[in-house]
Design a protein around this motif. Sequence first.
Motif, short mmCIF file in Angstrom:
data_model
loop_
_atom_site.label_atom_id
_atom_site.label_comp_id
_atom_site.label_asym_id
_atom_site.label_seq_id
_atom_site.Cartn_x
_atom_site.Cartn_y
_atom_site.Cartn_z
N LEU A 88 17.70 -10.56 -8.65
CA LEU A 88 17.08 -9.26 -8.88
C LEU A 88 15.59 -9.26 -8.54
O LEU A 88 14.99 -8.20 -8.36
CB LEU A 88 17.27 -8.81 -10.33
N ASP A 89 15.00 -10.45 -8.43
CA ASP A 89 13.59 -10.55 -8.05
C ASP A 89 13.35 -9.90 -6.68
O ASP A 89 12.21 -9.53 -6.36
CB ASP A 89 13.15 -12.01 -7.99
N ASN A 90 14.39 -9.82 -5.88
CA ASN A 90 14.26 -9.27 -4.52
C ASN A 90 14.41 -7.74 -4.47
O ASN A 90 14.35 -7.16 -3.39
CB ASN A 90 15.31 -9.90 -3.61
N LEU A 91 14.61 -7.13 -5.61
CA LEU A 91 14.80 -5.68 -5.67
C LEU A 91 13.69 -5.04 -6.49
O LEU A 91 13.26 -5.58 -7.50
CB LEU A 91 16.16 -5.34 -6.30
N GLU A 92 13.24 -3.89 -6.04
CA GLU A 92 12.23 -3.14 -6.79
C GLU A 92 12.37 -1.66 -6.47
O GLU A 92 12.85 -1.27 -5.41
CB GLU A 92 10.81 -3.61 -6.44
N GLY A 93 11.93 -0.82 -7.40
CA GLY A 93 11.99 0.62 -7.20
C GLY A 93 10.89 1.09 -6.26
O GLY A 93 9.84 0.47 -6.13
N ILE A 94 11.16 2.20 -5.59
CA ILE A 94 10.20 2.77 -4.64
C ILE A 94 9.42 3.89 -5.33
O ILE A 94 10.00 4.67 -6.09
CB ILE A 94 10.93 3.30 -3.38
N PRO A 95 8.11 4.00 -5.12
CA PRO A 95 7.35 5.09 -5.73
C PRO A 95 7.65 6.43 -5.03
O PRO A 95 7.87 6.47 -3.81
CB PRO A 95 5.88 4.69 -5.51
N VAL A 96 7.63 7.51 -5.79
CA VAL A 96 7.81 8.83 -5.19
C VAL A 96 7.10 9.87 -6.07
O VAL A 96 6.93 9.67 -7.27
CB VAL A 96 9.31 9.18 -5.04
N ILE A 97 6.68 10.94 -5.43
CA ILE A 97 6.03 12.05 -6.14
C ILE A 97 6.79 13.32 -5.83
O ILE A 97 7.12 13.60 -4.67
CB ILE A 97 4.55 12.18 -5.70
N ASN A 98 7.08 14.10 -6.86
CA ASN A 98 7.74 15.39 -6.69
C ASN A 98 6.78 16.49 -7.12
O ASN A 98 6.16 16.40 -8.18
CB ASN A 98 9.02 15.45 -7.54
N LEU A 99 6.64 17.51 -6.28
CA LEU A 99 5.68 18.58 -6.54
C LEU A 99 6.38 19.90 -6.82
O LEU A 99 7.42 20.21 -6.24
CB LEU A 99 4.76 18.77 -5.32
N HIS A 100 5.79 20.70 -7.72
CA HIS A 100 6.23 22.06 -7.98
C HIS A 100 5.02 22.98 -7.76
O HIS A 100 3.97 22.77 -8.38
CB HIS A 100 6.70 22.23 -9.43
N LEU A 101 5.19 23.95 -6.88
CA LEU A 101 4.08 24.86 -6.55
C LEU A 101 4.54 26.30 -6.73
O LEU A 101 5.49 26.75 -6.08
CB LEU A 101 3.62 24.65 -5.10
N TRP A 102 3.86 27.04 -7.61
CA TRP A 102 4.17 28.45 -7.84
C TRP A 102 3.13 29.32 -7.13
O TRP A 102 1.91 29.10 -7.28
CB TRP A 102 4.13 28.77 -9.33
N PHE A 103 3.59 30.30 -6.35
CA PHE A 103 2.70 31.17 -5.58
C PHE A 103 2.73 32.61 -6.10
O PHE A 103 3.67 33.00 -6.80
CB PHE A 103 3.07 31.13 -4.10
N ASP A 104 1.72 33.36 -5.73
CA ASP A 104 1.57 34.73 -6.24
C ASP A 104 2.43 35.74 -5.50
O ASP A 104 2.39 36.93 -5.80
CB ASP A 104 0.10 35.16 -6.19
N ARG A 105 3.18 35.31 -4.51
CA ARG A 105 4.01 36.22 -3.73
C ARG A 105 5.25 35.49 -3.25
O ARG A 105 5.35 34.28 -3.34
CB ARG A 105 3.23 36.77 -2.54
#
Length: 665
Positions: free
Chosen positions: A420-437
């Motif tokens: 398992l030393d050879n496995l690791e999780g990958i970083p990720v970012i999830n965005l939520h954007l609310w617009f006025d229209r």
Amino acid sequence: MTEPEIIDEGLPQSQHNLASTSAVRPATTAVCTSTSAFCPEARADRNSAPLICWQLSLSKRLVRRLVRLHLRAEAQRKIKDVYEHVYIFATIQQKCRRTEVNSISQTDNYKEATALTEKIRALKGKGEKKTVAIIGGGLSGLSCAKYLSEAGHTATVYEARDVLGGKVSAWQDKDGDWIETGLHIFFGAYPNMMNLFAELDIEDRLQWKIHQMIFAMQELPGEFTTFDFLPGIPAPFNFGLAILLNQKMLTLAEKLQTAPPLIPMLIEGQSFIDEQDELSVLDFMQKYGMPDRINEEVFISMAKALDFIDPDKLSMTVVLTAMNRFLNETDGLQMAFLDGNPPDRICKPMADFVKAAGGDVVMNARFKEFVLNSDGSIKHLAMKDGSIIEADEYVSAMPVDVVKRVVPEEWSTMPYFRQLDNLEGIPVINLHLWFDRKLKNVDHLCFSRSPLLSVYADMSTTCKEYYDTEKSMLEMVFAPCSPIAGGDVNWIAKTDKEIIDATMQELERLFPTEIGPGASDGVGAKLLKSVVVKTPRSVYAAIPGRNKYRPSQKSPISNLSMCGCYTSQKFLGSMEGAVLAGKLAAEVVATRAAYGESTQGMKKINEDVMSEMPFEPRKPRGQLLDSDSPIVYGGGTVVKMEESASVLKAQDPEQLVGYEEIASA
């Protein structure tokens, strides 16, 4: 059959494509004068307009004509004329599809998934009924509990957080808006997931979209192009024709160069796919002489969508696994969105099933350590609150990065756990954007092909629960977001403001007619609200050469099984992989209870791991159990970086590269 009259519905602007591109046309309603063509599955749309389906049947003659036209010098003009006529009817049929795509249940993979369910169910009443403690309430842990319940055992899931789902978890903020850990898409090529929806009778919660892939045009901001899968054409011809008909992404010569390297995959199947794990996507392209533009036009967006990583870092096995499913299953690439938040719409039905069978799902139950018997088997689980959990069998459904922190010293010398030393999780970012229209958009997933952004969707259009006719909410994946994933910048260590500013600049470049000063009003859509969800360790990083280290669900410990999408199964790090891994772990436990030993053997440990024996024992690093941060348990968080820094410094300092400079500034 009488051809239907095509009537323009005058759909709201939300149904039209971003930046008024002609790549995706507005849906139409077909009124058929032939009663034999009436489709009882058709439902009224959001405007309550009647939708009656005229079933399109493309003839071989038409397909041959399209191909001949493509090969002629005047192909672009003529194909457009013919294809626009065909596309109208294709749209009608796709809009009238059943909630479940019919051909999915006829695939070999779906039948294989069904057979595994039936095998597990058939074990009910055989052998002693077991109590099973499952650590982790993500999709894999819940799947394991569900199938163990079907086998007649009593399963209890222990989840450290106050929300189920793991990588698909979501929660409501102070405004009542749902915040999701990631943007999740369900494919027709997810046989175990499709089985699960059918078994729980929640198939109507999948919102199937028209069968196509939509790509933003990097060189033509504001415009899109598509791969359109015409109905009535079986795999693999529908995939080939979809690429052939597209006139904007690759030349005919480039398309022809792309095909030969994929032929061994179709002929040899999984064995060829597995052999490519030592190669990155770019290595594979160079080895087989594939044109560079296939990487720029297709593979970059595919790699970031599949594993949040660039092609030079991603194992070709991942891409080939996906393509093999899409090329062999007619509806494999058809995509669906869940009709609401994942905890309520998919996790809760699984939890309810387990409880109805006599099991339980316990929240805020923080696992501390395994307490062992003298033979190395598990005596009980020690929890953070001082309680102990005793069971006949135990299943780890924790992410691989968490598992590595809690492996007991007695197990640390075993090759199974050391790999398992050879496995690791990958970083990720999830965005939520609310617009006025309400932005011009499509009711689908879009591949951005941006250096910063992977895929996105306007959830105010694609998801029933989030639907809004007045304002848009874009959910998008920001990847790669770290040098670990092949990026140049460690965005995990950046502030939310820096991430949102960079995103808005990119959106302004991609969609200049709607965002920024290039819009018709000189200002463009105004950002009302934004949320940044960081997951420092998401699905396992599928970099070259890692597939061989993924462990089997059966472990060397007599009463421990393992699951999670990082464990060995053919659908890799995905929702489908998580569900299948949980199902396979349930099979291990159930067959061991029935026959005294599991019928599923252990995966062979790779030679390079075995050559390092004997291993020095090492004590477990343990979890930061006093922290409420979801990061501790492998989840995503909206907590500001300055508040997460202490957790990362103690648990995952690699994620903080560059943070000190940011903090001091």
